[in-house]
Design a protein around this motif. Structure first.
Motif, PDB file in Angstrom:
ATOM      1  N   ALA A 124      -5.066 -80.124  41.149  1.00 33.47           N
ATOM      2  CA  ALA A 124      -3.683 -80.030  40.666  1.00 33.47           C
ATOM      3  C   ALA A 124      -3.428 -78.674  40.021  1.00 33.47           C
ATOM      4  CB  ALA A 124      -3.424 -81.154  39.662  1.00 33.47           C
ATOM      5  N   ARG A 125      -4.221 -77.675  40.349  1.00 34.06           N
ATOM      6  CA  ARG A 125      -4.067 -76.318  39.818  1.00 34.06           C
ATOM      7  C   ARG A 125      -3.982 -75.328  40.969  1.00 34.06           C
ATOM      8  NH1 ARG A 125      -7.161 -75.150  34.908  1.00 34.06           N
ATOM      9  NH2 ARG A 125      -6.073 -73.165  35.068  1.00 34.06           N
ATOM     10  N   ASP A 126      -3.052 -74.394  40.861  1.00 34.92           N
ATOM     11  CA  ASP A 126      -2.908 -73.346  41.871  1.00 34.92           C
ATOM     12  C   ASP A 126      -4.103 -72.397  41.824  1.00 34.92           C
ATOM     13  OD1 ASP A 126      -0.325 -74.462  41.909  1.00 34.92           O
ATOM     14  OD2 ASP A 126       0.589 -72.524  42.305  1.00 34.92           O
ATOM     15  N   PHE A 127      -4.468 -71.876  42.999  1.00 27.69           N
ATOM     16  CA  PHE A 127      -5.499 -70.849  43.050  1.00 27.69           C
ATOM     17  C   PHE A 127      -5.376 -70.042  44.330  1.00 27.69           C
ATOM     18  CE2 PHE A 127      -7.572 -74.480  45.128  1.00 27.69           C
ATOM     19  CZ  PHE A 127      -8.231 -73.904  46.202  1.00 27.69           C
ATOM     20  N   TRP A 128      -5.957 -68.863  44.301  1.00 32.82           N
ATOM     21  CA  TRP A 128      -6.153 -68.017  45.473  1.00 32.82           C
ATOM     22  C   TRP A 128      -7.651 -67.958  45.737  1.00 32.82           C
ATOM     23  CZ3 TRP A 128      -2.737 -65.454  48.656  1.00 32.82           C
ATOM     24  CH2 TRP A 128      -1.408 -65.373  48.234  1.00 32.82           C
ATOM     25  N   LEU A 129      -8.015 -67.906  47.005  1.00 29.06           N
ATOM     26  CA  LEU A 129      -9.395 -67.686  47.423  1.00 29.06           C
ATOM     27  C   LEU A 129      -9.411 -66.377  48.208  1.00 29.06           C
ATOM     28  CD1 LEU A 129     -12.349 -68.620  47.811  1.00 29.06           C
ATOM     29  CD2 LEU A 129     -11.554 -69.945  49.786  1.00 29.06           C
TER      30      LEU A 129
END
Length: 179
Positions: free
Chosen positions: A117-122
């Motif tokens: 439920a948390r935004d992230f970039w990989l």
């Protein structure tokens, strides 16, 4: 844990400097970014939008795509979409035209798959930028480089990509989903 926090300007540089692939998990129903306030107000008022406010991002995506680098994301939509998400339905085709691979999961699907439920970039399979928000506004990014932690985010990315549908297919099917 191998992590550190970057403010917005340094995060912007990270977005420009990745090697081959930047992938985003986007799961909030609303974002309140200052650069979007006026365009969103115009959309809500039914006024035309030339997307000039989005042009720097679109140009960055187009240049990266021409250079063989990839931007992609899976965006989570609530059903029915929030007002912000309805605006994004109108804006996002420009991202795709610039070369971004955008896909969609519903909130129910994301929950059933156990996705975060948390935004992230990989970035390049080796670094995660866990995004922090305060009152729906971007507040900074926690960089995670621990291979074990990065593997967890890569697994979530793979699950999301395996189940998400292309944005334009979602948009086409949206009348049945009660836009």
């Amino acid at each position: 844990m191998n992590s550190w926090v970057l403010p917005g300007a340094e995060f912007d540089e990270l977005l420009r400097s990745f090697g081959q692939r930047a992938w985003r998990w986007e799961c909030q129903g609303t974002y309140r970014q200052p650069t979007e306030a006026e365009p969103w107000r115009r959309w809500r008022a039914g006024e035309p939008d030339d997307l000039s406010w989005l042009r720097p991002w679109l140009d960055e995506v187009a240049a990266a795509t021409r250079a063989g680098r990839r931007y992609s994301r899976v965006r989570v939509f609530q059903e029915p979409p929030t007002e912000y998400q309805r605006w994004q339905l109108d804006v996002s085709p420009a991202n795709i035209a610039a070369g971004e691979d955008m896909r969609v999961l519903t909130q129910a699907e994301a929950n059933a798959l156990g996705l975060p439920a948390r935004d992230f970039w990989l970035f390049d399979e080796s670094r995660v930028a866990l995004m922090h928000f305060e009152n729906q506004r971007f507040a900074g990014t926690e960089i995670i480089a621990s291979p074990q932690e990065v593997n967890r985010y890569r697994a979530w990315r793979d699950i999301a990509c395996d189940h998400a549908i292309p944005f334009m297919a979602y948009l086409r099917d949206l009348p049945q989903r009660s836009r």
